[in-house]
Design an enzyme around this catalytic site. Structure first.
Site, mmCIF file in Angstrom:
data_model
loop_
_atom_site.group_PDB
_atom_site.id
_atom_site.type_symbol
_atom_site.label_atom_id
_atom_site.label_comp_id
_atom_site.label_asym_id
_atom_site.label_seq_id
_atom_site.Cartn_x
_atom_site.Cartn_y
_atom_site.Cartn_z
ATOM 1 N N CYS A 105 0.812 -1.220 0.000
ATOM 2 C CA CYS A 105 0.000 0.000 0.000
ATOM 3 C C CYS A 105 0.844 1.268 0.000
ATOM 4 O O CYS A 105 0.324 2.360 -0.229
ATOM 5 C CB CYS A 105 -0.931 0.007 1.201
ATOM 6 S SG CYS A 105 -1.910 -1.476 1.301
ATOM 7 N N HIS A 244 -3.655 6.782 2.347
ATOM 8 C CA HIS A 244 -4.024 5.444 1.880
ATOM 9 C C HIS A 244 -5.356 5.069 2.531
ATOM 10 O O HIS A 244 -5.559 5.312 3.722
ATOM 11 C CB HIS A 244 -2.923 4.445 2.261
ATOM 12 C CG HIS A 244 -3.348 3.031 2.053
ATOM 13 N ND1 HIS A 244 -3.941 2.610 0.888
ATOM 14 C CD2 HIS A 244 -3.278 1.944 2.871
ATOM 15 C CE1 HIS A 244 -4.216 1.326 0.983
ATOM 16 N NE2 HIS A 244 -3.831 0.896 2.179
ATOM 17 N N ASN A 274 -10.225 -1.002 0.271
ATOM 18 C CA ASN A 274 -8.765 -0.834 0.250
ATOM 19 C C ASN A 274 -8.225 -1.379 -1.074
ATOM 20 O O ASN A 274 -8.258 -2.586 -1.311
ATOM 21 C CB ASN A 274 -8.158 -1.592 1.436
ATOM 22 C CG ASN A 274 -6.638 -1.494 1.491
ATOM 23 O OD1 ASN A 274 -5.998 -1.026 0.565
ATOM 24 N ND2 ASN A 274 -6.069 -1.956 2.591
HETATM 25 N N1 ACO Z 1 -18.011 -9.134 10.234
HETATM 26 C C1 ACO Z 1 -18.360 -9.367 11.515
HETATM 27 N N2 ACO Z 1 -17.476 -9.618 12.471
HETATM 28 C C2 ACO Z 1 -16.182 -9.650 12.126
HETATM 29 C C3 ACO Z 1 -15.746 -9.404 10.806
HETATM 30 C C4 ACO Z 1 -16.727 -9.140 9.842
HETATM 31 N N3 ACO Z 1 -16.428 -8.891 8.555
HETATM 32 N N4 ACO Z 1 -14.407 -9.473 10.769
HETATM 33 C C5 ACO Z 1 -13.987 -9.752 12.011
HETATM 34 N N5 ACO Z 1 -15.068 -9.863 12.835
HETATM 35 C C6 ACO Z 1 -15.088 -10.166 14.260
HETATM 36 C C7 ACO Z 1 -13.860 -10.897 14.736
HETATM 37 O O1 ACO Z 1 -13.982 -12.277 14.516
HETATM 38 C C8 ACO Z 1 -13.838 -10.540 16.206
HETATM 39 O O2 ACO Z 1 -14.761 -11.374 16.858
HETATM 40 P P1 ACO Z 1 -14.427 -11.916 18.342
HETATM 41 O O3 ACO Z 1 -14.321 -10.680 19.210
HETATM 42 O O4 ACO Z 1 -15.597 -12.779 18.639
HETATM 43 O O5 ACO Z 1 -13.123 -12.636 18.215
HETATM 44 C C9 ACO Z 1 -14.419 -9.122 16.225
HETATM 45 O O6 ACO Z 1 -15.098 -8.944 14.972
HETATM 46 C C10 ACO Z 1 -13.367 -8.048 16.377
HETATM 47 O O7 ACO Z 1 -12.296 -8.349 15.466
HETATM 48 P P2 ACO Z 1 -11.073 -7.378 15.323
HETATM 49 O O8 ACO Z 1 -10.128 -7.954 14.325
HETATM 50 O O9 ACO Z 1 -10.533 -7.036 16.672
HETATM 51 O O10 ACO Z 1 -11.791 -6.090 14.729
HETATM 52 P P3 ACO Z 1 -11.190 -4.660 14.508
HETATM 53 O O11 ACO Z 1 -12.024 -3.646 15.140
HETATM 54 O O12 ACO Z 1 -9.708 -4.637 14.766
HETATM 55 O O13 ACO Z 1 -11.400 -4.472 12.926
HETATM 56 C C11 ACO Z 1 -10.102 -4.593 10.925
HETATM 57 C C12 ACO Z 1 -10.780 -5.378 12.031
HETATM 58 C C13 ACO Z 1 -11.178 -3.820 10.172
HETATM 59 C C14 ACO Z 1 -9.407 -5.557 9.993
HETATM 60 C C15 ACO Z 1 -9.080 -3.597 11.539
HETATM 61 O O14 ACO Z 1 -8.254 -4.286 12.465
HETATM 62 C C16 ACO Z 1 -8.209 -2.944 10.505
HETATM 63 O O15 ACO Z 1 -8.669 -2.159 9.690
HETATM 64 N N6 ACO Z 1 -6.894 -3.200 10.554
HETATM 65 C C17 ACO Z 1 -5.960 -2.566 9.644
HETATM 66 C C18 ACO Z 1 -6.107 -3.158 8.275
HETATM 67 C C19 ACO Z 1 -5.174 -2.468 7.307
HETATM 68 O O16 ACO Z 1 -4.925 -1.292 7.391
HETATM 69 N N7 ACO Z 1 -4.633 -3.208 6.387
HETATM 70 C C20 ACO Z 1 -3.736 -2.641 5.423
HETATM 71 C C21 ACO Z 1 -3.493 -3.738 4.513
HETATM 72 S S1 ACO Z 1 -3.183 -3.210 2.942
HETATM 73 C C22 ACO Z 1 -1.839 -4.015 2.279
HETATM 74 O O17 ACO Z 1 -0.702 -3.714 2.604
HETATM 75 C C23 ACO Z 1 -2.140 -5.089 1.243
#
Ligand code: ACO
Length: 325
Positions: A105, A244, A274
């Site tokens: 990214c 980003h 993303n």
């Molecule tokens: N729908 C419903 N529930 C979900 C989903 C979904 N799509 N995805 C995860 N959950 C659940 C999980 O299983 C977890 O359940 P649990 O508490 O029973 O275990 C709960 O939601 C919370 O999960 P978290 O992972 O803690 O959720 P968080 O608030 O951190 O959000 C997310 C997850 C959106 C992925 C966030 O962590 C994020 O945006 N991280 C950064 C991602 C990023 O910037 N990536 C860049 C990559 S780009 C590249 O370089 C290719």
């Protein structure tokens, strides 16, 4: 400047049909509502070509006017040859320099730096820089924690030598000590494609979301501050921040710390999700099309991603249309 996104739109409600998720969860946790996914027969170079043709038309140039083609991508058509070679050939520019840049990214930001360096040092006069991805091809569509996040698209810009320098300063960085935080495990030399790798799903994006989230906010803030200090500018002199687009909450947290008014931050995550290296040039192209950016404006690009990697570039927007008048 131009952008392209595939016709197929996947909404949050679409995911509800096959995943244990909801529009509300996705909207609240990410800010995403829709994303575009490539058709089965569309590869990254197809998206790149559409954006590149638009950028050439916008610049009033032919492919033969370009000295070097660069694509920032982590979803190349093939591991090799470079997708930029395919792009240049399809545009009719066989014989010109062409290469890919793989830094996830942060790709467009690194690409701006590399391209500006090549132009400033006199190696090339004109470079076509494209950020293009088809992340839908490497995401596990049954994994709710990643499937909902990624979209496909491309953004392209022509960079040209000029008396008026656009590239004011940058901060780039990387920390590869924990590649498994965000990676595609299988496909390279560490873990070649085998039946057992595929059975284990190692060909898909693996991400430790919470770790990436924490890193994202701090790296965006520090990269912005360092790049601005190098440019000798104050935060309030930024006309537009182009972050980003990985998560609305990441952008909001960084913007709050940076004390920038919302109207100065370009956010289109609801529409595209993303798109990795394509997210910044797509957001920029939209703003240019809407005539939101004027000649002389300071634009700050900031991003982060797999590597882990990060970067910020302080850019003074010089429109080549006004440049040539
Ligand atoms: N729908 C419903 N529930 C979900 C989903 C979904 N799509 N995805 C995860 N959950 C659940 C999980 O299983 C977890 O359940 P649990 O508490 O029973 O275990 C709960 O939601 C919370 O999960 P978290 O992972 O803690 O959720 P968080 O608030 O951190 O959000 C997310 C997850 C959106 C992925 C966030 O962590 C994020 O945006 N991280 C950064 C991602 C990023 O910037 N990536 C860049 C990559 S780009 C590249 O370089 C290719």
């Amino acid at each position: 400047m131009a952008r392209y996104a595939p016709a197929r739109v996947v909404t949050n409600e679409d995911f509800e049909k096959w995943l244990d998720t909801s529009d509300e969860w996705i909207t609240v946790r990410t800010g995403m509502k829709r994303r575009h996914w490539a058709a089965e027969d569309q590869a990254t170079s197809d998206l790149a070509i559409a954006a590149a043709k638009g950028a050439l038309t916008d610049a009033g140039l032919q492919a033969s006017d370009i000295d070097c083609f660069i694509i920032a991508t982590v979803t190349p058509d093939y591991l090799f040859p470079a997708t930029a070679c395919i792009l240049a050939a399809k545009l009719g520019a066989v014989g010109k320099a062409a290469f890919d840049l793989s830094i996830a990214c942060s790709g467009f930001i690194y690409g701006l730096t590399v391209a500006s360096g090549l132009i400033r040092s006199g190696v090339y006069k004109r470079i076509l820089l494209v950020g293009a991805e088809t992340l839908s091809k490497i995401v596990n569509k049954s994994d709710r924690s990643t499937a909902i996040l990624f979209g496909d698209g491309a953004g392209a810009v022509v960079l040209e030598a000029s008396e008026r320098d656009s590239y004011l300063a940058a901060e780039l960085g990387a920390d590869g000590s924990t590649p498994q935080t965000l990676f595609q495990q299988s496909g390279g030399s560490r873990c070649p494609v085998t039946h057992s790798a595929i059975d284990a799903g190692l060909q898909y994006i693996h991400m430790e979301g919470r770790e990436v989230f924490k890193f994202a906010v701090t790296s965006m803030i520090s990269a912005t501050d360092i790049a601005l200090a190098r440019a000798g500018l104050d935060r309030h002199e930024i006309k537009f921040l182009v972050p980003h687009q990985a998560n609305r909450r990441i952008i909001d947290a960084a913007v709050k710390y940076l004390e920038l008014p919302p109207e100065r931050v370009l956010v289109n995550i609801a529409e595209y999700g993303n798109t990795s290296a394509a997210s910044i040039p797509i957001a920029l192209a939209e703003a240019v099309e809407a005539h939101r950016i004027a000649d002389g404006d300071v634009v700050l690009f900031v991003g982060f991603g797999a590597g882990l990697s990060w970067g910020a570039v302080v850019w003074r927007w010089h429109d080549y249309h006004s440049e040539r008048e």
